[in-house]
Design an enzyme around this catalytic site. Sequence first.
Site, mmCIF file in Angstrom:
data_model
loop_
_atom_site.group_PDB
_atom_site.id
_atom_site.type_symbol
_atom_site.label_atom_id
_atom_site.label_comp_id
_atom_site.label_asym_id
_atom_site.label_seq_id
_atom_site.Cartn_x
_atom_site.Cartn_y
_atom_site.Cartn_z
ATOM 1 N N HIS A 296 21.785 -7.934 79.810
ATOM 2 C CA HIS A 296 22.906 -8.715 80.329
ATOM 3 C C HIS A 296 22.551 -9.889 81.196
ATOM 4 O O HIS A 296 21.542 -9.519 82.106
ATOM 5 C CB HIS A 296 23.886 -7.760 81.193
ATOM 6 C CG HIS A 296 25.313 -8.605 81.101
ATOM 7 N ND1 HIS A 296 25.485 -9.408 81.894
ATOM 8 C CD2 HIS A 296 26.403 -8.394 80.440
ATOM 9 C CE1 HIS A 296 26.950 -9.754 81.899
ATOM 10 N NE2 HIS A 296 27.277 -9.133 80.741
ATOM 11 N N ASP B 144 28.783 -3.133 75.590
ATOM 12 C CA ASP B 144 29.151 -2.768 74.172
ATOM 13 C C ASP B 144 28.342 -1.630 73.609
ATOM 14 O O ASP B 144 28.215 -1.273 72.404
ATOM 15 C CB ASP B 144 28.460 -4.216 73.658
ATOM 16 C CG ASP B 144 29.199 -5.147 73.645
ATOM 17 O OD1 ASP B 144 30.654 -4.999 73.605
ATOM 18 O OD2 ASP B 144 29.027 -6.404 73.728
HETATM 19 N N1 ACO Z 1 16.025 -5.668 73.753
HETATM 20 C C1 ACO Z 1 14.840 -6.196 74.027
HETATM 21 N N2 ACO Z 1 14.339 -7.137 74.851
HETATM 22 C C2 ACO Z 1 15.307 -7.687 75.601
HETATM 23 C C3 ACO Z 1 16.652 -7.495 75.173
HETATM 24 C C4 ACO Z 1 16.963 -6.559 74.248
HETATM 25 N N3 ACO Z 1 18.448 -6.146 74.201
HETATM 26 N N4 ACO Z 1 17.539 -8.208 75.930
HETATM 27 C C5 ACO Z 1 16.683 -9.251 76.531
HETATM 28 N N5 ACO Z 1 15.411 -8.956 76.147
HETATM 29 C C6 ACO Z 1 14.240 -9.462 76.853
HETATM 30 C C7 ACO Z 1 13.914 -10.781 76.127
HETATM 31 O O1 ACO Z 1 13.042 -10.749 75.156
HETATM 32 C C8 ACO Z 1 13.295 -11.316 77.526
HETATM 33 O O2 ACO Z 1 11.913 -11.138 77.394
HETATM 34 P P1 ACO Z 1 10.767 -11.992 77.988
HETATM 35 O O3 ACO Z 1 11.125 -12.443 79.427
HETATM 36 O O4 ACO Z 1 9.469 -11.072 78.057
HETATM 37 O O5 ACO Z 1 10.482 -13.190 77.165
HETATM 38 C C9 ACO Z 1 14.267 -11.076 78.629
HETATM 39 O O6 ACO Z 1 14.378 -9.765 78.223
HETATM 40 C C10 ACO Z 1 15.294 -11.815 79.037
HETATM 41 O O7 ACO Z 1 16.132 -11.918 77.981
HETATM 42 P P2 ACO Z 1 16.888 -13.182 77.804
HETATM 43 O O8 ACO Z 1 17.348 -13.333 76.354
HETATM 44 O O9 ACO Z 1 16.345 -14.463 78.335
HETATM 45 O O10 ACO Z 1 17.976 -12.893 78.624
HETATM 46 P P3 ACO Z 1 19.491 -13.675 78.551
HETATM 47 O O11 ACO Z 1 20.046 -13.335 79.934
HETATM 48 O O12 ACO Z 1 19.567 -14.916 78.193
HETATM 49 O O13 ACO Z 1 20.195 -12.725 77.310
HETATM 50 C C11 ACO Z 1 21.705 -11.019 76.585
HETATM 51 C C12 ACO Z 1 21.257 -11.605 77.725
HETATM 52 C C13 ACO Z 1 22.117 -12.119 75.223
HETATM 53 C C14 ACO Z 1 22.819 -10.137 76.728
HETATM 54 C C15 ACO Z 1 20.445 -10.167 76.006
HETATM 55 O O14 ACO Z 1 19.926 -9.255 76.744
HETATM 56 C C16 ACO Z 1 20.653 -9.583 74.533
HETATM 57 O O15 ACO Z 1 20.258 -10.144 73.651
HETATM 58 N N6 ACO Z 1 20.962 -8.368 74.339
HETATM 59 C C17 ACO Z 1 21.181 -7.941 73.207
HETATM 60 C C18 ACO Z 1 22.649 -8.297 72.511
HETATM 61 C C19 ACO Z 1 23.959 -7.809 73.459
HETATM 62 O O16 ACO Z 1 24.010 -6.261 73.723
HETATM 63 N N7 ACO Z 1 24.704 -8.491 73.816
HETATM 64 C C20 ACO Z 1 25.785 -8.095 74.542
HETATM 65 C C21 ACO Z 1 25.992 -8.829 75.969
HETATM 66 S S1 ACO Z 1 27.393 -8.102 76.908
HETATM 67 C C22 ACO Z 1 28.704 -9.004 76.184
HETATM 68 O O17 ACO Z 1 28.379 -10.219 75.997
HETATM 69 C C23 ACO Z 1 29.858 -8.583 76.491
#
Ligand code: ACO
Length: 436
Positions: free
Chosen positions: A312, A369
């Site tokens: 998140h 979620d």
């Molecule tokens: N699985 C594996 N790695 C992950 C995940 C995940 N679910 N989420 C983040 N990471 C990693 C990224 O690869 C990144 O790694 P790095 O720094 O080594 O390159 C780091 O964690 C940061 O990730 P970002 O994508 O930059 O984080 P951001 O804050 O932009 O994204 C998000 C947040 C979109 C929720 C992300 O965690 C994700 O894609 N999660 C999966 C989708 C999801 O569950 N979305 C629902 C969110 S809750 C809602 O909207 C109601």
Amino acid sequence: MAHTTKAAPAAGTVDLAYDGKSLSLPLIKGSEGEIGIDVAQLRNKTGMITFDPGFGNTGACRSAITFIDGERGILRYGGYPIEELAAKSSFLEVAWLLINGQLPTRAELETFRSEVTLHTMVHQDFGPSFEGFPKDAHPMPVCSAAVGALATFYQQPETEQSIRDTVTRLIAKMPTIAAYSYKHSLGQPFIYPRNALDYCANFLHMMFATPCEEYVVDPVLAKAVDLLLILHADHEQNCSTSTVRVVGSSRANLFASIAAGISALWGPLHGGANQQVIEMLDRIEADGGDVRAFVDRAKDKKDNNRLMGFGHRVYKNHDPRATILKKACTDVLGAKGLASRQLEIAMKLEAIALSDDYFISHKLYPNVDFYSGIIYKALGIPVNMFTVMFTLGRLPGWIAQWIEMRHDPDTRIARPRQIYTGPTVRTYVPIEARSA
Ligand code: ACO
């Protein structure tokens, strides 16, 4: 109705040094102590802008609706902890709280409930507009189109009263529209709302009843839906809410702004993740149930598989909504005497991920979620309707944020800047002189 955003108190200044000059920027402080650097004069005074893709460090507004402390896993609507609202309130009570800034009295809640109940039907001419959509259409774009289309039925000039009517209509008609979108995909007749039922029971009735036989709503299921809607009701400046505010900042009406919010919520990185989680759990099961192998793939940057329902932008400790939902999952499944292979896999996945260095160091925890889809599945909600359920819940939050934005004297049309990286000026080449 309506919040009035208080001016955040000044909290000193911070100095920006650049090109041998300096600029003193004011600091503002929120009621929970968070501090923002006010850069409103930055470009005027220095010619420079801030650069913050994804707006992770940018406050776009002051808001009195919802507070989140992602480091400590805290979520409060109007100062009330989510845990308490989930245990003690109903969804309509929470909707009132978000929109009006305070919990309703018994009389206010009764009036709100009866106004909402009176507006649940959609115009008779509305039904045929559903007929044109393909039967296999995803219900999210259908809902977005339907909410946008409501603006064609209600074209009054915008006044405080007409906005209030629009709020009631949206909250009342959203479950009807959601259930219609599902019935359309099945090719079943639409079921009219039943005013004797409460908000969530009425929704379940419109979803699952048919004209052929009596359908009695299970109160355990209606209560579970009510809880899910409360947990989804607002989440401050997330992607879909910011979309609603951005669209509304151009003075677009509430229907149009909410239709845009629904489209933003549909994305798999936002509300669409609940559908993705169930599909991921099914894939793991179909591939032999090797949870560890899936976790390893989610860590591999060359592999596109993220662990859906994990991570998140704001929560870096735990998502309090996920904690409530995990317990609700076991309660609902227990009450219905259901076993869920998906819950088993999800719990295994969570245990492995939470003890894995990658997920620990990246501060990735289950989000709302992760467990919501498992409950929806147990309630009999079809997978492609999961994000529609999220929409029903998020609606009062979008409305409250839109109204707050409209009343905020600092609101200007949303119009970010950019750092241009394309070609600088060049000579136009006539088409006959361009090489292949
Ligand atoms: N699985 C594996 N790695 C992950 C995940 C995940 N679910 N989420 C983040 N990471 C990693 C990224 O690869 C990144 O790694 P790095 O720094 O080594 O390159 C780091 O964690 C940061 O990730 P970002 O994508 O930059 O984080 P951001 O804050 O932009 O994204 C998000 C947040 C979109 C929720 C992300 O965690 C994700 O894609 N999660 C999966 C989708 C999801 O569950 N979305 C629902 C969110 S809750 C809602 O909207 C109601």
